[in-house]
Design a protein around this motif. Structure first.
Motif, PDB file in Angstrom:
ATOM      1  N   ALA A  75       0.832  -1.205   0.000  1.00 16.44           N
ATOM      2  CA  ALA A  75       0.000   0.000   0.000  1.00 16.44           C
ATOM      3  C   ALA A  75       0.870   1.260   0.000  1.00 16.44           C
ATOM      4  N   VAL A  76       1.996   1.208   0.697  1.00 14.96           N
ATOM      5  CA  VAL A  76       2.891   2.365   0.750  1.00 14.96           C
ATOM      6  C   VAL A  76       3.475   2.644  -0.630  1.00 14.96           C
ATOM      7  N   GLN A  77       3.856   1.603  -1.359  1.00 18.65           N
ATOM      8  CA  GLN A  77       4.391   1.785  -2.707  1.00 18.65           C
ATOM      9  C   GLN A  77       3.332   2.353  -3.652  1.00 18.65           C
ATOM     10  N   ILE A  78       2.117   1.881  -3.519  1.00 22.68           N
ATOM     11  CA  ILE A  78       1.028   2.377  -4.364  1.00 22.68           C
ATOM     12  C   ILE A  78       0.759   3.842  -4.062  1.00 22.68           C
ATOM     13  N   LEU A  79       0.689   4.198  -2.772  1.00 22.92           N
ATOM     14  CA  LEU A  79       0.470   5.602  -2.406  1.00 22.92           C
ATOM     15  C   LEU A  79       1.625   6.485  -2.857  1.00 22.92           C
ATOM     16  N   GLY A  80       2.839   5.973  -2.785  1.00 23.94           N
ATOM     17  CA  GLY A  80       3.998   6.725  -3.257  1.00 23.94           C
ATOM     18  C   GLY A  80       3.923   6.969  -4.753  1.00 23.94           C
ATOM     19  N   SER A  81       3.499   5.956  -5.507  1.00 20.57           N
ATOM     20  CA  SER A  81       3.352   6.104  -6.953  1.00 20.57           C
ATOM     21  C   SER A  81       2.265   7.126  -7.292  1.00 20.57           C
ATOM     22  N   ALA A 103       1.329   9.632  -5.371  1.00 19.62           N
ATOM     23  CA  ALA A 103       1.848  10.951  -4.998  1.00 19.62           C
ATOM     24  C   ALA A 103       2.799  11.489  -6.060  1.00 19.62           C
ATOM     25  N   ILE A 104       3.660  10.647  -6.597  1.00 24.31           N
ATOM     26  CA  ILE A 104       4.591  11.075  -7.648  1.00 24.31           C
ATOM     27  C   ILE A 104       3.826  11.475  -8.901  1.00 24.31           C
ATOM     28  N   ALA A 105       2.820  10.697  -9.283  1.00 26.03           N
ATOM     29  CA  ALA A 105       2.007  11.039 -10.456  1.00 26.03           C
ATOM     30  C   ALA A 105       1.287  12.366 -10.247  1.00 26.03           C
ATOM     31  N   TYR A 106       0.785  12.586  -9.046  1.00 25.28           N
ATOM     32  CA  TYR A 106       0.091  13.843  -8.715  1.00 25.28           C
ATOM     33  C   TYR A 106       1.033  15.032  -8.878  1.00 25.28           C
ATOM     34  N   VAL A 107       2.233  14.914  -8.346  1.00 22.43           N
ATOM     35  CA  VAL A 107       3.212  16.011  -8.426  1.00 22.43           C
ATOM     36  C   VAL A 107       3.566  16.305  -9.881  1.00 22.43           C
ATOM     37  N   PHE A 108       3.797  15.280 -10.682  1.00 17.47           N
ATOM     38  CA  PHE A 108       4.132  15.493 -12.089  1.00 17.47           C
ATOM     39  C   PHE A 108       2.959  16.089 -12.859  1.00 17.47           C
ATOM     40  N   LEU A 109       1.748  15.648 -12.592  1.00 14.54           N
ATOM     41  CA  LEU A 109       0.575  16.209 -13.256  1.00 14.54           C
ATOM     42  C   LEU A 109       0.408  17.679 -12.895  1.00 14.54           C
ATOM     43  N   TYR A 110       0.513  17.990 -11.608  1.00 11.21           N
ATOM     44  CA  TYR A 110       0.361  19.374 -11.151  1.00 11.21           C
ATOM     45  C   TYR A 110       1.453  20.256 -11.759  1.00 11.21           C
ATOM     46  N   ALA A 111       2.689  19.749 -11.783  1.00  4.93           N
ATOM     47  CA  ALA A 111       3.805  20.521 -12.343  1.00  4.93           C
ATOM     48  C   ALA A 111       3.620  20.766 -13.832  1.00  4.93           C
ATOM     49  N   SER A 112       3.115  19.782 -14.563  1.00  6.73           N
ATOM     50  CA  SER A 112       2.916  19.982 -15.998  1.00  6.73           C
ATOM     51  C   SER A 112       1.807  20.996 -16.276  1.00  6.73           C
ATOM     52  N   ILE A 113       0.744  20.975 -15.492  1.00  2.50           N
ATOM     53  CA  ILE A 113      -0.328  21.972 -15.651  1.00  2.50           C
ATOM     54  C   ILE A 113       0.205  23.353 -15.280  1.00  2.50           C
ATOM     55  N   LEU A 114       0.992  23.435 -14.218  1.00  2.00           N
ATOM     56  CA  LEU A 114       1.586  24.702 -13.798  1.00  2.00           C
ATOM     57  C   LEU A 114       2.472  25.273 -14.905  1.00  2.00           C
ATOM     58  N   ALA A 115       3.329  24.447 -15.504  1.00  2.00           N
ATOM     59  CA  ALA A 115       4.215  24.913 -16.571  1.00  2.00           C
ATOM     60  C   ALA A 115       3.411  25.385 -17.782  1.00  2.00           C
ATOM     61  N   HIS A 116       2.379  24.644 -18.140  1.00  2.00           N
ATOM     62  CA  HIS A 116       1.537  25.018 -19.278  1.00  2.00           C
ATOM     63  C   HIS A 116       0.865  26.368 -19.045  1.00  2.00           C
ATOM     64  N   GLU A 117       0.295  26.540 -17.882  1.00  2.00           N
ATOM     65  CA  GLU A 117      -0.401  27.786 -17.571  1.00  2.00           C
ATOM     66  C   GLU A 117       0.562  28.963 -17.417  1.00  2.00           C
ATOM     67  N   LEU A 118       1.783  28.706 -16.960  1.00  5.49           N
ATOM     68  CA  LEU A 118       2.779  29.773 -16.893  1.00  5.49           C
ATOM     69  C   LEU A 118       3.099  30.297 -18.291  1.00  5.49           C
ATOM     70  N   GLY A 119       3.045  29.408 -19.295  1.00  2.00           N
ATOM     71  CA  GLY A 119       3.239  29.843 -20.677  1.00  2.00           C
ATOM     72  C   GLY A 119       2.177  30.843 -21.097  1.00  2.00           C
ATOM     73  N   HIS A 120       0.931  30.581 -20.738  1.00  2.00           N
ATOM     74  CA  HIS A 120      -0.151  31.528 -21.034  1.00  2.00           C
ATOM     75  C   HIS A 120       0.088  32.864 -20.321  1.00  2.00           C
ATOM     76  N   LEU A 121       0.498  32.792 -19.060  1.00  3.04           N
ATOM     77  CA  LEU A 121       0.743  33.994 -18.277  1.00  3.04           C
ATOM     78  C   LEU A 121       1.860  34.829 -18.888  1.00  3.04           C
ATOM     79  N   MET A 122       2.963  34.183 -19.258  1.00  2.00           N
ATOM     80  CA  MET A 122       4.084  34.913 -19.846  1.00  2.00           C
ATOM     81  C   MET A 122       3.707  35.527 -21.190  1.00  2.00           C
ATOM     82  N   ALA A 123       2.962  34.792 -22.003  1.00  6.21           N
ATOM     83  CA  ALA A 123       2.534  35.322 -23.299  1.00  6.21           C
ATOM     84  C   ALA A 123       1.636  36.542 -23.115  1.00  6.21           C
TER      85      ALA A 123
END
Length: 70
Positions: free
Chosen positions: A3-9, A11-31
């Motif tokens: 269960a710990v490995q599954i929760l860790g996986s 959490a990692i997917a969540y962080v990468f998803l959030y970071a990719s959305i953040l980077a995408h939206e920062l592009g809109h902001l900068m433009a």
């Protein structure tokens, strides 16, 4: 897998998803700022507000926990 490995996986997917959305939206902001548009707010995610602040340009930055849109 334990269960710990599954929760860790998840959490990692969540962080990468959030970071990719953040980077995408920062592009809109900068433009928008490069084009001379005034940006009133910058929001990431859905759900209750977790963090907010106002930057030196007067834009309100808002972060919410469910990373499904910007």
């Amino acid at each position: 897998m334990s269960a710990v490995q599954i929760l860790g996986s998840i959490a990692i997917a969540y962080v990468f998803l959030y970071a990719s959305i953040l980077a995408h939206e920062l592009g809109h902001l900068m433009a928008a700022r490069l084009a001379g548009a005034r940006v009133a707010g910058y929001s990431i995610g859905d759900g209750p507000l977790v963090l907010t602040f106002i930057d030196e340009f007067g834009a309100a930055w808002m972060f919410r926990p469910i990373p499904n849109r910007g």
